[in-house]
Design an enzyme around this catalytic site. Sequence first.
Site, short mmCIF file in Angstrom:
data_model
loop_
_atom_site.label_atom_id
_atom_site.label_comp_id
_atom_site.label_asym_id
_atom_site.label_seq_id
_atom_site.Cartn_x
_atom_site.Cartn_y
_atom_site.Cartn_z
N CYS A 132 -85.02 97.93 54.28
CA CYS A 132 -86.20 98.58 54.84
C CYS A 132 -86.45 98.10 56.25
O CYS A 132 -86.24 96.93 56.56
CB CYS A 132 -87.42 98.24 53.99
SG CYS A 132 -87.53 99.21 52.51
N ARG A 185 -80.07 95.63 51.89
CA ARG A 185 -80.05 94.25 52.38
C ARG A 185 -79.43 93.31 51.35
O ARG A 185 -78.75 92.35 51.68
CB ARG A 185 -81.49 93.86 52.68
CG ARG A 185 -81.58 92.56 53.38
CD ARG A 185 -82.97 92.36 53.94
NE ARG A 185 -83.10 90.97 54.33
CZ ARG A 185 -82.65 90.46 55.46
NH1 ARG A 185 -82.05 91.23 56.33
NH2 ARG A 185 -82.81 89.19 55.72
N ILE A 190 -95.66 87.78 56.24
CA ILE A 190 -94.23 87.57 55.95
C ILE A 190 -93.34 88.38 56.90
O ILE A 190 -92.38 87.86 57.46
CB ILE A 190 -93.89 87.96 54.49
CG1 ILE A 190 -94.85 87.29 53.49
CG2 ILE A 190 -92.43 87.63 54.16
CD1 ILE A 190 -94.70 85.81 53.30
N LYS A 200 -86.18 95.16 40.11
CA LYS A 200 -85.11 95.48 41.07
C LYS A 200 -84.65 94.21 41.79
O LYS A 200 -83.44 93.97 41.93
CB LYS A 200 -85.61 96.50 42.09
CG LYS A 200 -84.68 96.68 43.27
CD LYS A 200 -85.24 97.61 44.32
CE LYS A 200 -86.15 96.97 45.34
NZ LYS A 200 -85.50 96.27 46.45
N ASN A 201 -85.60 93.42 42.25
CA ASN A 201 -85.23 92.27 43.07
C ASN A 201 -84.62 91.12 42.27
O ASN A 201 -84.10 90.17 42.85
CB ASN A 201 -86.43 91.77 43.88
CG ASN A 201 -86.76 92.73 45.03
OD1 ASN A 201 -85.97 93.63 45.31
ND2 ASN A 201 -87.89 92.53 45.66
N ILE A 227 -80.72 86.27 59.16
CA ILE A 227 -80.03 85.61 58.05
C ILE A 227 -79.61 84.20 58.44
O ILE A 227 -78.71 83.62 57.87
CB ILE A 227 -78.83 86.43 57.51
CG1 ILE A 227 -77.80 86.70 58.61
CG2 ILE A 227 -79.26 87.71 56.86
CD1 ILE A 227 -76.45 87.11 58.03
N ASP A 228 -80.31 83.66 59.47
CA ASP A 228 -79.95 82.31 59.95
C ASP A 228 -80.04 81.25 58.85
O ASP A 228 -79.23 80.33 58.79
CB ASP A 228 -80.81 81.93 61.16
CG ASP A 228 -82.29 82.03 60.86
OD1 ASP A 228 -82.72 83.08 60.34
OD2 ASP A 228 -83.03 81.06 61.13
N ARG A 275 -85.09 90.97 60.29
CA ARG A 275 -84.77 90.25 59.06
C ARG A 275 -83.51 89.43 59.30
O ARG A 275 -82.41 89.87 59.04
CB ARG A 275 -84.66 91.23 57.89
CG ARG A 275 -85.98 91.94 57.69
CD ARG A 275 -85.95 92.92 56.55
NE ARG A 275 -86.07 92.30 55.26
CZ ARG A 275 -86.24 92.97 54.13
NH1 ARG A 275 -86.32 94.27 54.16
NH2 ARG A 275 -86.34 92.35 52.98
N ASP A 325 -94.81 92.72 49.21
CA ASP A 325 -94.40 94.02 48.66
C ASP A 325 -95.56 94.78 48.02
O ASP A 325 -95.39 95.92 47.57
CB ASP A 325 -93.27 93.84 47.63
CG ASP A 325 -91.94 93.53 48.30
OD1 ASP A 325 -91.88 93.52 49.55
OD2 ASP A 325 -90.95 93.30 47.59
N ARG A 360 -85.39 104.11 46.16
CA ARG A 360 -84.61 102.87 46.24
C ARG A 360 -85.11 101.86 45.20
O ARG A 360 -84.35 101.02 44.73
CB ARG A 360 -84.75 102.22 47.62
CG ARG A 360 -83.98 102.91 48.72
CD ARG A 360 -84.01 102.06 49.97
NE ARG A 360 -83.78 100.67 49.61
CZ ARG A 360 -84.25 99.62 50.27
NH1 ARG A 360 -84.97 99.80 51.35
NH2 ARG A 360 -83.99 98.41 49.87
C1 UD1 Z 1 -87.04 89.63 49.49
C2 UD1 Z 1 -87.29 90.92 48.77
C3 UD1 Z 1 -88.35 91.74 49.48
C4 UD1 Z 1 -89.61 90.91 49.70
C5 UD1 Z 1 -89.27 89.57 50.36
C6 UD1 Z 1 -90.47 88.63 50.44
C7 UD1 Z 1 -85.20 91.43 47.71
C8 UD1 Z 1 -83.99 92.30 47.67
N1 UD1 Z 1 -86.07 91.67 48.69
O1 UD1 Z 1 -86.54 89.97 50.78
O2 UD1 Z 1 -88.64 92.88 48.69
O3 UD1 Z 1 -90.48 91.62 50.56
O4 UD1 Z 1 -88.25 88.89 49.61
O5 UD1 Z 1 -90.98 88.38 49.16
O6 UD1 Z 1 -85.42 90.57 46.87
N2 UD1 Z 1 -86.15 84.87 57.30
C9 UD1 Z 1 -85.60 84.23 58.38
N3 UD1 Z 1 -84.30 83.81 58.29
C10 UD1 Z 1 -83.55 84.01 57.16
C11 UD1 Z 1 -84.12 84.66 56.06
C12 UD1 Z 1 -85.43 85.08 56.15
O7 UD1 Z 1 -86.24 84.04 59.42
O8 UD1 Z 1 -82.38 83.60 57.16
C13 UD1 Z 1 -87.56 85.34 57.37
C14 UD1 Z 1 -87.65 86.87 57.29
O9 UD1 Z 1 -87.45 87.47 58.55
C15 UD1 Z 1 -89.06 87.05 56.76
C16 UD1 Z 1 -89.25 85.82 55.86
O10 UD1 Z 1 -88.24 84.90 56.23
O11 UD1 Z 1 -89.99 86.99 57.82
C17 UD1 Z 1 -89.13 86.10 54.37
O12 UD1 Z 1 -87.90 86.73 54.13
P1 UD1 Z 1 -87.14 86.60 52.73
O13 UD1 Z 1 -87.98 85.85 51.76
O14 UD1 Z 1 -85.77 86.11 53.01
O15 UD1 Z 1 -87.06 88.10 52.26
P2 UD1 Z 1 -85.83 88.87 51.67
O16 UD1 Z 1 -85.05 87.97 50.78
O17 UD1 Z 1 -85.15 89.59 52.77
#
Ligand code: UD1
Length: 430
Positions: free
Chosen positions: A117, A93, A327, A22-23, A124-125, A122, A305, A397
């Site tokens: 979720c 997301r 994480i 999926k991811n 996006i900075d 979460r 996950d 999902r």
């Molecule tokens: C993806 C996966 C999710 C998995 C996660 C970690 C998808 C659709 N989802 O989520 O299933 O649990 O990777 O392997 O692929 N963060 C920031 N700023 C940002 C981006 C992230 O602070 O701009 C932080 C997040 O809050 C979190 C950490 O970085 O604490 C990891 O997040 P990230 O690796 O980005 O996870 P996702 O891509 O959202």
Amino acid sequence: MELYAINGGNPLVGEVEIGGAKNAALPILAAAVMTDETVLIENIPDVRDTNIMLAAIESIGAHVERLDRHTVRINAGGINDLVVDGDAVKKIRASYYFLGALLGKYKKSTVVLPGGCDIGCRAIDLHIKGFKALGAEVKIAHGMVSTQAQNLTGGHNYLDIASVGATINIMMAAALAEGRTTIENAAKEPHVVDLANFLNSMGANIKGAGTDVIRVRGVEKLHKTEYTIIPDQIEAGTFMFAAAATRGDVTVKNVIPKHLESISAKLLEIGCEVKESDDAVRVVATKRLGHTHVKTLPYPGFPTDMQPQIAVTLGLSQGTSIVTESIFENRLRYVDELIRMGANIKVEGNTAVIEGVEKYTGASINAPDLRAGAALVIAALSAEGMSVIDDIRYIERGYEDFHLKLQGLGAQIDKVETERELQKFRLKIG
Ligand code: UD1
């Protein structure tokens, strides 16, 4: 209502075919709009999130043709809208992958702020910082994120956190930027590599995916391709822990064993037999398992996950185990539900201290999110008596035919939609 009715206590035995990741599918579907030529993608899991992504692609004017349940042909030559919006899109997301994909191709994109979720804040900075490093302006207003660039140019990125989403978004935009981009402290997850391979098969020039430093040399445009998505590491891991928790014997087929190493290592450590072949892994648990400590980490560490699934298994193991979530900050909420099934777990901050119990007992429980929902299904399968799991839309999902695959392994599980069907299940199990 849609529920899983489960009668637990039987070991899972047999073979299960693992679907596409999926991811990996989610960013690959977004990236499919980066060329005007036709793209064929195989091994897409038929789950709610990928279907929402496909609907979003159609909603902006691309042509999507489903050749079979897992294969689509996409032509994005007709895109007439650079705004990705709507209630469904907001719920996933991964819709933010359109930001990078459309910014790369059209130098402009707008996407409704992501949901997904509820497992913690979460941000996006890092995505925004990455787009800015490529020369784009980024604005957030009225619940939407917008990017725009006169000239998208290569840039240097150092990610404070090895974020999967940020790595993917920057990589997509950079693929069609002018010049070279580097992403340091990049995420190394298998799906990051799969997206890079997909983009390269369309003519992108991306090197180093799977290592800490990704180097992208921008190209003018991308072309048609045919691509097969990798197997789902987390779906496979979920069935491996289901085998362990129910003291069963399950072979997960069509997997890449290398992607499952951190999962196999923990299963071995607690006393399972794990046998790997080229594209399958067999997990056998014949006795009560042992305890261990585990901390979730970016790949190749133990995946966040898989954290609820291992915790559910350790809840039945001998001795004291410690599970630390590093994480996401809100990923132990399912523990309350597990305690209602008889688990002995204390949560302090991001750590769960687990005293193994001999058995769980069936209960009515709610799936709080995708992976925790799947883990609670594992708990119910290993519990004595009947459980009812609500909110299974979260589980759907990310898991295709979850209950059917479990039935194939001998589980007594039905998806029920009415009180009458629930009664029928009760009668069936006696
Ligand atoms: C993806 C996966 C999710 C998995 C996660 C970690 C998808 C659709 N989802 O989520 O299933 O649990 O990777 O392997 O692929 N963060 C920031 N700023 C940002 C981006 C992230 O602070 O701009 C932080 C997040 O809050 C979190 C950490 O970085 O604490 C990891 O997040 P990230 O690796 O980005 O996870 P996702 O891509 O959202």
